[in-house]
Scaffold this active site. Structure first.
Site, PDB file in Angstrom:
ATOM      1  N   TRP A 187      39.621  38.245  37.642  1.00 18.55           N
ATOM      2  CA  TRP A 187      38.897  38.311  36.350  1.00 18.55           C
ATOM      3  C   TRP A 187      39.821  38.317  35.126  1.00 18.55           C
ATOM      4  O   TRP A 187      39.441  38.774  34.050  1.00 18.55           O
ATOM      5  CB  TRP A 187      37.960  39.517  36.290  1.00 18.55           C
ATOM      6  CG  TRP A 187      37.465  39.977  37.617  1.00 18.55           C
ATOM      7  CD1 TRP A 187      36.566  39.326  38.404  1.00 18.55           C
ATOM      8  CD2 TRP A 187      37.840  41.161  38.331  1.00 18.55           C
ATOM      9  NE1 TRP A 187      36.363  40.025  39.568  1.00 18.55           N
ATOM     10  CE2 TRP A 187      37.133  41.161  39.544  1.00 18.55           C
ATOM     11  CE3 TRP A 187      38.718  42.215  38.047  1.00 18.55           C
ATOM     12  CZ2 TRP A 187      37.274  42.181  40.489  1.00 18.55           C
ATOM     13  CZ3 TRP A 187      38.852  43.222  38.988  1.00 18.55           C
ATOM     14  CH2 TRP A 187      38.135  43.202  40.185  1.00 18.55           C
TER      15      TRP A 187
ATOM     16  N   ASP B 236      38.183  38.172  46.006  1.00 21.06           N
ATOM     17  CA  ASP B 236      37.844  39.065  44.906  1.00 21.06           C
ATOM     18  C   ASP B 236      38.798  40.262  44.920  1.00 21.06           C
ATOM     19  O   ASP B 236      39.616  40.402  45.840  1.00 21.06           O
ATOM     20  CB  ASP B 236      36.388  39.531  45.080  1.00 21.06           C
ATOM     21  CG  ASP B 236      35.629  39.504  43.767  1.00 21.06           C
ATOM     22  OD1 ASP B 236      36.265  39.701  42.727  1.00 21.06           O
ATOM     23  OD2 ASP B 236      34.399  39.288  43.799  1.00 21.06           O
TER      24      ASP B 236
ATOM     25  N   ASP C 291      32.872  38.057  34.759  1.00 21.46           N
ATOM     26  CA  ASP C 291      31.805  37.194  35.278  1.00 21.46           C
ATOM     27  C   ASP C 291      31.004  36.496  34.178  1.00 21.46           C
ATOM     28  O   ASP C 291      30.651  37.101  33.167  1.00 21.46           O
ATOM     29  CB  ASP C 291      30.833  38.027  36.126  1.00 21.46           C
ATOM     30  CG  ASP C 291      31.457  38.421  37.449  1.00 21.46           C
ATOM     31  OD1 ASP C 291      32.681  38.233  37.617  1.00 21.46           O
ATOM     32  OD2 ASP C 291      30.714  38.913  38.322  1.00 21.46           O
TER      33      ASP C 291
HETATM   34  C1  GAL Z   1      32.660  39.620  41.225  1.00 23.67           C
HETATM   35  C2  GAL Z   1      33.052  38.171  41.064  1.00 23.67           C
HETATM   36  C3  GAL Z   1      31.787  37.333  41.102  1.00 23.67           C
HETATM   37  C4  GAL Z   1      31.087  37.552  42.434  1.00 23.67           C
HETATM   38  C5  GAL Z   1      30.842  39.036  42.663  1.00 23.67           C
HETATM   39  C6  GAL Z   1      30.321  39.322  44.055  1.00 23.67           C
HETATM   40  O1  GAL Z   1      33.804  40.431  41.169  1.00 23.67           O
HETATM   41  O2  GAL Z   1      33.732  38.005  39.841  1.00 23.67           O
HETATM   42  O3  GAL Z   1      32.064  35.968  40.896  1.00 23.67           O
HETATM   43  O4  GAL Z   1      31.865  36.997  43.469  1.00 23.67           O
HETATM   44  O5  GAL Z   1      32.037  39.790  42.472  1.00 23.67           O
HETATM   45  O6  GAL Z   1      30.102  40.681  44.278  1.00 23.67           O
END
Ligand code: GAL
Length: 581
Positions: A197, A154, A216
């Site tokens: 993202w 991430d 997301d």
């Molecule tokens: C976001 C990610 C999600 C999940 C989340 C966990 O940035 O896009 O899929 O992993 O963090 O905190």
């Protein structure tokens, strides 16, 4: 004898390994349902259900731990610690359990210091635990010591908008360094998912196995539709081992009072399949309804996702506000193709698909991938009603494969393309364009900021007419290159920024695959809607038949003009309809 047997076994294993799942990653991930609240028993439980529900048998082979397992970092040694109550025995028993089920184990981290959960979820144990300044130490722990097989990285910790320190790190530098640290462990089979993202840039091919292209997902139609809208034009950025990740599946997930209808879940799963997104189940597998379980286990759809040409379906046409997405399967430029008709609208639509638009002709046998039934043979067109938010997906096998003539701009590739950089080309929705999108901001002073179509296939090679559909409210130029050679510099002005103009250039194609590139290295180029590539003189029977159909004339299989009653084989009648003899 024993030695020969073991050599043979080794060879078989090597072949199996080489062919085993090089397609998009399939499996389960904890985030969509369990959020940060994961535990040893939850993860082990899902691994067990994966096998007992028959999902492992159809290819779902990863169990991925997402955010929430962190327990800080040892101040002296820098050693990553695991959450003491969620995973009281550490991660080793979990990885072993997953492996013991014949599955692969996935882990999660961040490119910066802090995780997304530490910022958005207020989870203090997620501070200081990201890979930054611990790349090798953590990768050694994950892949050498614990034996994980997959990692999602991430980027909240590297993006000032998502971390409390406002740390701003360079994505390319970070993910490239992490890829190197993984390589240094000696493991060559670890898959990294880049979670930034947005499409990060073509450099990602050298670092990751897949990359998120959007924010997301959530279990609502708006989310699925939005993600699709941002991926319909991404096919040129998908290849073997390099996949656009449309995010984890929401089939069977209920969150914040939202869930997908049966029709929406079919669109979601079916489109993720044909567009070669990773397929990571996001629900509690044990709670899956029979309908949703059967959907996730649909072998016809999974086969499209794992097809060994590793292609993402591309946008071929927009018909009655529905998108027609198509790709070759099993063989390049063969007679078998898979296609989807996707209806993003809130009302049912009737779509009459012209097989010519997906490069097929004569008799076309269709197999419906949702009902898993052969539905018959069709000629020239196929009419179907697509419910609101619905999608139909077929495998088509045709008597004749035509050369592709229409290449939408949204199927073109640019080396410079990135959704996190400025001043590079952009794919954007444009209702006045044929596929529903255009590509703008091409050129500038960046030689990599071109738009090109690879695999412009000519059966025989020869002279072609290249028509360029462009948009330009002022005078700008397009440099046309074919197979690396400059063909022409076109001066263009379509008379408005919502008006499509057309320029025609004569080009010569080689037999087989060609590349057509449009670029402007000294200034901005016009925006592009499409290119059409058509033979100047019809070169074969297919083209003769196609032009015959247009002229409402009659030709026999040798391409001679004849009276319909005297022709043999497939002929085109006076009315332009094909008839079998
Ligand atoms: C976001 C990610 C999600 C999940 C989340 C966990 O940035 O896009 O899929 O992993 O963090 O905190």
């Amino acid at each position: 004898m024993k030695k020969i047997m073991s050599i043979m076994l080794f060879a078989v294993m090597a072949i199996l390994q080489a062919t085993a799942q090089e397609g998009p990653t399939m499996g389960w991930s904890s985030w969509n349902t369990f959020d940060l609240n994961i535990s040893e028993s939850i993860i082990k439980g899902q691994a067990a259900y994966m096998v007992s529900k028959g999902l492992a048998a159809v290819g779902y082979d990863h169990i991925n731990i997402d955010d929430g397992y962190f327990g800080g970092r040892d101040a002296e040694t820098g050693q990553l610690k695991i959450h003491p109550t969620r995973f009281p025995n550490g991660l080793q028993p979990v990885v072993d359990y997953i492996h013991g089920k014949g599955l692969k184990a996935g882990i999660y981290s961040d490119g910066g210091y802090n995780t997304c959960g530490s910022y958005h979820g207020g989870d203090k144990t997620g501070e200081g635990v990201g890979l930054y300044e611990h790349d090798q130490q953590d990768c050694d722990m994950f892949f050498k010591d614990l034996g994980f097989d997959f990692i999602k990285v991430d980027f909240c910790g590297g993006d000032p908008v998502h971390n409390k320190d406002k740390l701003d790190l360079d994505e390319k530098a970070r993910y490239t360094a992490i890829a190197k640290a993984i390589k240094n462990t000696g493991r060559t089979d670890v898959r990294m998912n880049i979670c930034r993202w947005a499409y990060p840039g073509t450099w990602a091919d050298d670092a990751g196995f897949s990359w998120r292209t959007t924010g997301d997902i959530n279990p609502s139609w708006g989310s699925v539709k939005g993600i699709l809208a941002e991926n319909l034009y991404m096919s040129a950025y998908c290849s073997k081992g390099h996949y656009n990740d449309m995010d984890m599946l929401e089939v069977g997930v209920e969150k914040w009072g939202n869930k997908l209808t049966t029709e929406e879940a079919k669109t979601h799963f079916g489109m993720w399949c044909i567009m070669n997104s990773p397929l990571l189940i996001g629900c509690d597998i044990n709670s899956l309804s029979t309908t949703n379980l059967n959907l996730l286990k649909n072998k016809d759809l999974i086969a499209l996702n794992q097809d060994t040409l590793y292609q993402q379906a591309y946008l071929a046409a927009k018909v009655n506000d529905c998108y027609v997405m198509v790709k070759d399967i099993e063989k390049h430029y063969g007679n078998k193709r898979a296609f989807a008709i996707y209806n993003p609208n809130d009302a049912q639509k009737t779509v009459t698909l012209k097989f010519k638009d997906i490069d097929l002709a004569d008799s076309v046998a269709l197999h419906d991938c949702f009902t898993k039934k052969d539905i018959g043979k069709f000629f020239e067109t196929y009419e179907v009603k697509i419910p609101a938010h619905g999608t139909k997906i077929y495998v088509a096998e045709a008597d004749t494969r035509l050369e592709r003539t229409r290449y939408e701009a949204e199927t073109g590739y640019s080396k410079a393309y990135s959704e996190i950089e400025w001043n590079v080309c952009q794919y954007s929705e444009a209702s006045y364009c044929s596929g529903g999108y255009k590509v703008g901001y091409i050129g500038g002073s960046n030689t990599n900021n071109y738009l090109e179509w690879r695999g412009v296939y000519s059966k025989e090679g020869g002279d072609y007419k290249l028509s360029i559909g462009y948009i330009c409210g002022e005078s700008r130029s397009i440099n046309v290159y074919v197979n690396g050679k400059k063909v022409k510099n076109l001066s263009c002005n379509s008379g408005g920024w919502e008006k499509v103009g057309k320029k025609i250039v004569n080009i010569t194609l080689e037999q087989g695959e060609n590349t057509i590139r449009l670029v402007n290295t000294s200034g901005w180029m016009p925006d592009i809607d499409y290119i059409d590539v058509t033979p100047v003189v019809p070169t074969g029977i297919d083209e003769l038949k196609a032009s015959a159909a247009k002229e409402h004339n009659t030709y026999d299989l040798q391409g001679r003009k004849v009276n319909a009653s005297k022709a043999h084989g497939i002929v085109i009648s006076e009315k332009g309809k094909k008839i079998m003899k």
